[in-house]
Design a protein around this motif. Structure first.
Motif, PDB file in Angstrom:
ATOM      1  N   ASP A 114       7.319  -1.613  -2.186  1.00 53.71           N
ATOM      2  CA  ASP A 114       7.508  -2.992  -1.722  1.00 53.71           C
ATOM      3  C   ASP A 114       7.338  -3.116  -0.213  1.00 53.71           C
ATOM      4  OD1 ASP A 114       9.727  -1.638  -0.913  1.00 53.71           O
ATOM      5  OD2 ASP A 114      11.183  -3.139  -1.576  1.00 53.71           O
ATOM      6  N   SER A 115       6.599  -2.180   0.403  1.00 58.65           N
ATOM      7  CA  SER A 115       6.408  -2.229   1.851  1.00 58.65           C
ATOM      8  C   SER A 115       5.122  -1.520   2.235  1.00 58.65           C
ATOM      9  CB  SER A 115       7.597  -1.576   2.568  1.00 58.65           C
ATOM     10  OG  SER A 115       7.704  -0.211   2.203  1.00 58.65           O
ATOM     11  N   VAL A 116       4.654  -1.821   3.438  1.00 58.30           N
ATOM     12  CA  VAL A 116       3.458  -1.176   3.977  1.00 58.30           C
ATOM     13  C   VAL A 116       3.724  -0.819   5.428  1.00 58.30           C
ATOM     14  CG1 VAL A 116       1.885  -2.402   2.439  1.00 58.30           C
ATOM     15  CG2 VAL A 116       2.416  -3.370   4.696  1.00 58.30           C
ATOM     16  N   VAL A 117       2.906   0.070   5.959  1.00 61.11           N
ATOM     17  CA  VAL A 117       2.953   0.418   7.382  1.00 61.11           C
ATOM     18  C   VAL A 117       1.667  -0.079   8.014  1.00 61.11           C
ATOM     19  CG1 VAL A 117       3.035   2.280   9.081  1.00 61.11           C
ATOM     20  CG2 VAL A 117       4.436   2.416   7.018  1.00 61.11           C
ATOM     21  N   VAL A 118       1.812  -0.934   9.009  1.00 58.01           N
ATOM     22  CA  VAL A 118       0.646  -1.476   9.711  1.00 58.01           C
ATOM     23  C   VAL A 118       0.529  -0.806  11.078  1.00 58.01           C
ATOM     24  CG1 VAL A 118       0.683  -3.685   8.510  1.00 58.01           C
ATOM     25  CG2 VAL A 118       2.019  -3.397  10.603  1.00 58.01           C
ATOM     26  N   GLU A 119      -0.698  -0.655  11.530  1.00 58.36           N
ATOM     27  CA  GLU A 119      -0.951   0.003  12.808  1.00 58.36           C
ATOM     28  C   GLU A 119      -2.053  -0.744  13.552  1.00 58.36           C
ATOM     29  OE1 GLU A 119      -1.096   4.567  13.698  1.00 58.36           O
ATOM     30  OE2 GLU A 119      -3.140   3.924  13.194  1.00 58.36           O
ATOM     31  N   LEU A 120      -1.839  -0.918  14.848  1.00 56.12           N
ATOM     32  CA  LEU A 120      -2.834  -1.590  15.683  1.00 56.12           C
ATOM     33  C   LEU A 120      -2.899  -0.902  17.036  1.00 56.12           C
ATOM     34  CD1 LEU A 120      -4.773  -3.963  16.321  1.00 56.12           C
ATOM     35  CD2 LEU A 120      -2.761  -5.241  17.135  1.00 56.12           C
ATOM     36  N   ILE A 149       8.949 -10.841   9.985  1.00 49.91           N
ATOM     37  CA  ILE A 149       9.631  -9.829   9.190  1.00 49.91           C
ATOM     38  C   ILE A 149       9.777  -8.491   9.923  1.00 49.91           C
ATOM     39  CG2 ILE A 149       9.063 -10.778   6.927  1.00 49.91           C
ATOM     40  CD1 ILE A 149       6.649  -8.985   6.786  1.00 49.91           C
ATOM     41  N   ALA A 150       9.164  -8.327  11.073  1.00 53.79           N
ATOM     42  CA  ALA A 150       9.303  -7.066  11.808  1.00 53.79           C
ATOM     43  C   ALA A 150       8.908  -7.274  13.268  1.00 53.79           C
ATOM     44  CB  ALA A 150       8.454  -5.964  11.192  1.00 53.79           C
ATOM     45  N   GLU A 151       9.487  -6.443  14.131  1.00 60.68           N
ATOM     46  CA  GLU A 151       9.176  -6.517  15.565  1.00 60.68           C
ATOM     47  C   GLU A 151       9.331  -5.137  16.190  1.00 60.68           C
ATOM     48  OE1 GLU A 151      11.221  -8.214  19.655  1.00 60.68           O
ATOM     49  OE2 GLU A 151      11.142  -9.582  17.917  1.00 60.68           O
ATOM     50  N   SER A 152       8.481  -4.840  17.180  1.00 62.49           N
ATOM     51  CA  SER A 152       8.595  -3.601  17.949  1.00 62.49           C
ATOM     52  C   SER A 152       8.296  -3.887  19.411  1.00 62.49           C
ATOM     53  CB  SER A 152       7.640  -2.527  17.427  1.00 62.49           C
ATOM     54  OG  SER A 152       6.301  -2.830  17.778  1.00 62.49           O
ATOM     55  N   ARG A 153       8.906  -3.064  20.298  1.00 62.55           N
ATOM     56  CA  ARG A 153       8.660  -3.177  21.742  1.00 62.55           C
ATOM     57  C   ARG A 153       8.427  -1.781  22.295  1.00 62.55           C
ATOM     58  NH1 ARG A 153      11.180  -8.149  24.517  1.00 62.55           N
ATOM     59  NH2 ARG A 153      11.337  -9.629  22.781  1.00 62.55           N
ATOM     60  N   VAL A 171       0.928  -0.216  18.171  1.00 62.33           N
ATOM     61  CA  VAL A 171       1.958  -0.983  17.476  1.00 62.33           C
ATOM     62  C   VAL A 171       1.931  -0.515  16.026  1.00 62.33           C
ATOM     63  CG1 VAL A 171       2.679  -3.268  16.716  1.00 62.33           C
ATOM     64  CG2 VAL A 171       1.761  -2.954  19.022  1.00 62.33           C
ATOM     65  N   LYS A 172       3.042   0.077  15.587  1.00 58.40           N
ATOM     66  CA  LYS A 172       3.089   0.644  14.244  1.00 58.40           C
ATOM     67  C   LYS A 172       4.454   0.367  13.651  1.00 58.40           C
ATOM     68  CE  LYS A 172       1.942   4.893  11.741  1.00 58.40           C
ATOM     69  NZ  LYS A 172       1.424   6.274  11.874  1.00 58.40           N
ATOM     70  N   MET A 173       4.482  -0.290  12.504  1.00 56.31           N
ATOM     71  CA  MET A 173       5.751  -0.684  11.895  1.00 56.31           C
ATOM     72  C   MET A 173       5.685  -0.626  10.381  1.00 56.31           C
ATOM     73  SD  MET A 173       6.801  -4.046  14.156  1.00 56.31           S
ATOM     74  CE  MET A 173       5.097  -4.594  14.409  1.00 56.31           C
ATOM     75  N   LEU A 174       6.819  -0.278   9.752  1.00 54.98           N
ATOM     76  CA  LEU A 174       6.972  -0.440   8.315  1.00 54.98           C
ATOM     77  C   LEU A 174       7.434  -1.864   8.049  1.00 54.98           C
ATOM     78  CD1 LEU A 174       8.369   1.947   5.691  1.00 54.98           C
ATOM     79  CD2 LEU A 174       9.274  -0.349   5.790  1.00 54.98           C
ATOM     80  N   VAL A 175       6.710  -2.533   7.148  1.00 52.96           N
ATOM     81  CA  VAL A 175       6.935  -3.954   6.924  1.00 52.96           C
ATOM     82  C   VAL A 175       7.199  -4.220   5.447  1.00 52.96           C
ATOM     83  CG1 VAL A 175       5.960  -6.254   7.192  1.00 52.96           C
ATOM     84  CG2 VAL A 175       5.377  -4.460   8.838  1.00 52.96           C
ATOM     85  N   PRO A 176       8.362  -4.750   5.067  1.00 54.63           N
ATOM     86  CA  PRO A 176       8.559  -5.197   3.680  1.00 54.63           C
ATOM     87  C   PRO A 176       7.633  -6.377   3.387  1.00 54.63           C
ATOM     88  CG  PRO A 176      10.643  -4.986   4.855  1.00 54.63           C
ATOM     89  CD  PRO A 176       9.572  -4.921   5.888  1.00 54.63           C
ATOM     90  N   VAL A 177       7.013  -6.363   2.221  1.00 54.56           N
ATOM     91  CA  VAL A 177       6.064  -7.423   1.892  1.00 54.56           C
ATOM     92  C   VAL A 177       6.562  -8.205   0.686  1.00 54.56           C
ATOM     93  CG1 VAL A 177       4.052  -6.306   2.909  1.00 54.56           C
ATOM     94  CG2 VAL A 177       4.714  -5.725   0.587  1.00 54.56           C
ATOM     95  N   PRO A 178       6.241  -9.503   0.624  1.00 57.14           N
ATOM     96  CA  PRO A 178       6.789 -10.358  -0.435  1.00 57.14           C
ATOM     97  C   PRO A 178       6.009 -10.327  -1.740  1.00 57.14           C
ATOM     98  CG  PRO A 178       5.550 -11.681   1.125  1.00 57.14           C
ATOM     99  CD  PRO A 178       5.524 -10.286   1.652  1.00 57.14           C
TER     100      PRO A 178
END
Length: 210
Positions: A114-120, A149-153, A171-178
């Motif tokens: 129920d989640s993904v990791v996005v990277e930019l 749903i997510a934030e990083s600094r 920028v890399k975060m684990l994000v719960p997805v709907p």
């Protein structure tokens, strides 16, 4: 006369005793033969070490420090097309790119139930001369269906700037997805303080599928 009679009577008795001993002598012989056979079987099987037995290799086995440890355990896999565990050159060109601009694609590098990791990747300096010398924070926010749903600094300082090449932050975060599939929006900003309001820089869209 009496002595002669006693001698005649004793003779048959002694003969009977000898006959009795002869009747049971075959048992003693059988016991001796069985014991001998068992001893020979033990000597021939239980205590005979063949050249091919494992015991014969003990003396020739190398010490633990010289043994082949075998292949190293696998520590993990990364599901992405833009990098491997082997160190290589950065796969991002900086030709014609401006720092803190929308230069590269975002990617989903992992997916769970129920989640993904996005990277930019974000270019912060093409060389040391691009950095102004004042520390700042790169702020990344992820939105799904218009909801944050997510934030990083991530802080960028002069010490983090490469002296002989470009500098990027990720920028890399684990994000719960709907849902099982959809689209995520990454909003990238910049601020001069850890808790300050971010100044918008650019946005990126990335599709996902579980």
């Amino acid at each position: 006369m009496n002595l002669l009679l006693l001698a005649l009577l004793a003779g048959p008795a002694l003969a009977q005793d000898d006959d009795d001993d002869d009747d049971f002598s075959f048992l003693e012989a059988g016991d001796e033969a069985a014991a001998k056979t068992a001893a020979e079987a033990i000597d021939a099987t239980d205590f005979d070490v063949d050249e091919d037995d494992d015991f014969g290799d003990w003396e020739d086995a190398p010490p633990p420090s010289e043994r082949d440890p075998g292949p190293a355990p696998e520590l993990g896999r990364r599901n992405t097309s833009i990098g491997t565990n082997k160190a290589t050159a950065l796969p991002y060109t900086v030709v014609g790119k401006n720092p803190l601009a929308d230069n590269y694609e975002a990617a989903v590098v992992f997916a769970d139930r129920d989640s993904v990791v996005v990277e930019l990747p974000i270019l912060v300096a093409r060389n040391a001369g691009d950095f102004e010398g004042r520390a700042y924070w790169v702020v990344g926010e992820v939105y799904a269906d218009g909801m944050k749903i997510a934030e990083s600094r991530q802080q960028v300082t002069s010490d983090a700037i490469a002296k002989a090449g470009p500098t990027l932050v990720f920028v890399k975060m684990l994000v719960p997805v709907p849902a099982e599939s959809g689209s995520l929006e990454l909003r990238i900003g910049k601020t001069s303080s850890a808790a300050g309001q971010a100044e918008p820089l650019f946005t990126r869209q990335v599709a996902y599928k579980l």
